[in-house]
Design an enzyme around this catalytic site. Structure first.
Site, PDB file in Angstrom:
ATOM      1  N   ARG A  51       0.857  -1.108  -0.114  1.00  0.00           N
ATOM      2  CA  ARG A  51       0.160  -0.157  -0.120  1.00  0.00           C
ATOM      3  C   ARG A  51       0.933   1.316  -0.010  1.00  0.00           C
ATOM      4  O   ARG A  51       0.527   2.225  -0.736  1.00  0.00           O
ATOM      5  CB  ARG A  51      -1.008   0.017   1.039  1.00  0.00           C
ATOM      6  N   ASP A 175      -7.024  18.999 -14.652  1.00  0.00           N
ATOM      7  CA  ASP A 175      -6.939  17.645 -15.025  1.00  0.00           C
ATOM      8  C   ASP A 175      -6.794  17.365 -16.290  1.00  0.00           C
ATOM      9  O   ASP A 175      -7.234  18.057 -17.439  1.00  0.00           O
ATOM     10  CB  ASP A 175      -8.747  17.214 -14.798  1.00  0.00           C
ATOM     11  N   LYS A 200      -8.346   6.339 -19.327  1.00  0.00           N
ATOM     12  CA  LYS A 200      -8.695   6.817 -20.359  1.00  0.00           C
ATOM     13  C   LYS A 200      -7.283   6.825 -21.632  1.00  0.00           C
ATOM     14  O   LYS A 200      -7.092   5.577 -21.876  1.00  0.00           O
ATOM     15  CB  LYS A 200      -9.188   8.491 -20.310  1.00  0.00           C
TER      16      LYS A 200
END
Ligand SMILES: *Cc1c(COP(=O)(O)O)cnc(C)c1O
Length: 385
Positions: A51, A175, A200
């Protein structure tokens, strides 16, 4: 003698740590492991628990940091986890200015989650710097921008926003999902933090959900590193590896898809059933010049508006190649009706105010032949009126 910096196209293929030193393997291995043996309590070789850090994820994080021109990269289990981490650098009582028409999930986390934790937001047309200036409050701590915006492809002056924010000592977040570092590098324009839905274009094959954050500011990097470990929304080593495999072909994919997107934009603009085409840098408006001044291309996403008499459902039913789906940036071409699909988290009244009505269609152009894609759209339009 100073060595010439390699081009981005080359750095997509040859990136630091991208091969395996121990074996010569040309792809870095998938370290599908959760924990690491310690030589003594607290003494390890840089990794103790996945993690916190994982070797495969580390290579991905260095890769995106290099491409965006940052000093530190962070990988997350989704674009929304990446965006949430960037937003959690704010604290209760802080105010944020965001681009109106922001990605639906970003709008949702701001208005339906962070609002309840005392982080408030104003949504303004960041394409208008005056509007940004007027939205500043005493407690404004960040500006969060999408340029081009989604789905109307409005451009924000990133250098201008960075300058306004710097005067106030507050951070800027962009973004960069739609353009990727190949076409736009916000950090080089003065922006503090870049976020990605790597789901994407970066991944490109509709097979991974992941997110990335990059910054060049040390104190922000420290806070993001702490948040990444504290939140724990990290991607699996396999997903990191898949993402890197996708990123290697980003150059050719984006070039091909952008070329087809431009042809499709021109074709749509000449159709009687289409009343508007929104594609960055398309046409000769002020927006176009601005877009070209800060980005190296328009990308492969565009939107268009169908005339009121067009039956949208019949148009969609007449398509064979275009996949009706949310998401974008994939090898397959995707068609979306934002008002009924991606922007449902907006109240209807707000959607309509932004111009996101059911006749607005978004296209993400993939790698099929442009002729076939155009013929398919023509077939759909042919049976829509
Ligand atoms: C998809 C998307 C997101 C969210 O990313 P996920 O990977 O779906 O969580 C954020 N911003 C933009 C612009 C997107 O297209």
């Amino acid at each position: 003698m100073q060595q010439r910096r390699l081009d981005l196209l080359t750095r997509l293929i040859h990136h630091p740590g991208g091969t395996c030193e121990a074996t010569g393997a040309v792809n870095f291995p998938i370290y599908e492991v959760s924990t690491f043996r310690q030589e003594a309590p607290g003494r390890n070789r840089g990794f103790d628990y996945s993690r916190t850090a994982n070797p495969t994820r580390q290579v991905l994080e260095d890769y995106i940091a290099d491409l965006e021109g940052g000093s530190a990269g962070f990988a997350y289990a989704s674009g929304m986890a990446a965006i949430t981490a960037a937003l959690l650098t704010l604290r209760s009582g802080d105010h944020l200015i965001a681009t109106q028409g922001l990605y639906g999930g970003s709008y949702r986390i701001l208005t339906q989650v962070l609002q309840d934790y005392g982080i408030s937001s104003s949504f303004v047309d960041t394409g208008d710097l005056q509007a940004v200036q007027e939205a500043f409050r005493d407690n404004t701590r960040a500006v969060f921008v999408e340029s081009p915006s989604n789905p109307l492809m409005r451009t924000t002056d990133l250098r201008g926003v960075a300058r306004l924010a710097e005067q106030r000592g507050i951070i800027t977040i962009v973004d960069n999902t739609f353009l990727t570092p190949l076409l736009q590098r916000p950090l080089e324009l003065g922006i503090d933090v870049v976020v990605h839905s790597a789901t994407k274009f970066l991944s490109g094959h509709s097979d991974v959900v992941a997110g990335l954050v990059v910054t060049a500011r040390e104190e922000l990097a420290g806070r993001l590193r702490h948040l990444q470990n504290a939140m724990g929304a990290v991607p699996s080593p396999l997903d990191c590896w898949l993402l890197m495999r996708g990123m290697k072909t980003l150059g050719v994919r984006l070039r091909q898809a952008s070329e087809s997107a431009e042809r499709i934009a021109r074709w749509l603009a000449a159709r009687p059933e289409v009343t508007a085409v929104h594609y960055p840098g398309f046409g000769d408006g002020a927006d176009s010049g601005l877009h070209r001044s800060q980005a190296a291309g328009a990308g492969a996403v565009l939107a268009f508006r169908l005339a009121p008499e067009v039956d949208v459902d019949r148009f969609l039913a007449g398509l064979r190649l275009w996949t009706l789906a949310v998401s974008l940036g994939a090898v397959e071409s995707i068609i979306t009706v934002p008002a009924r699909m991606t922007h449902l988290s907006y109240p209807e009244e707000e959607r309509l105010r932004l111009g996101i009505d059911p006749h607005l269609i978004r296209l993400s152009v993939g790698l099929e032949s442009a002729e076939d894609l155009i013929a398919d759209l023509a077939a759909g339009l042919g049976q829509s009126v």
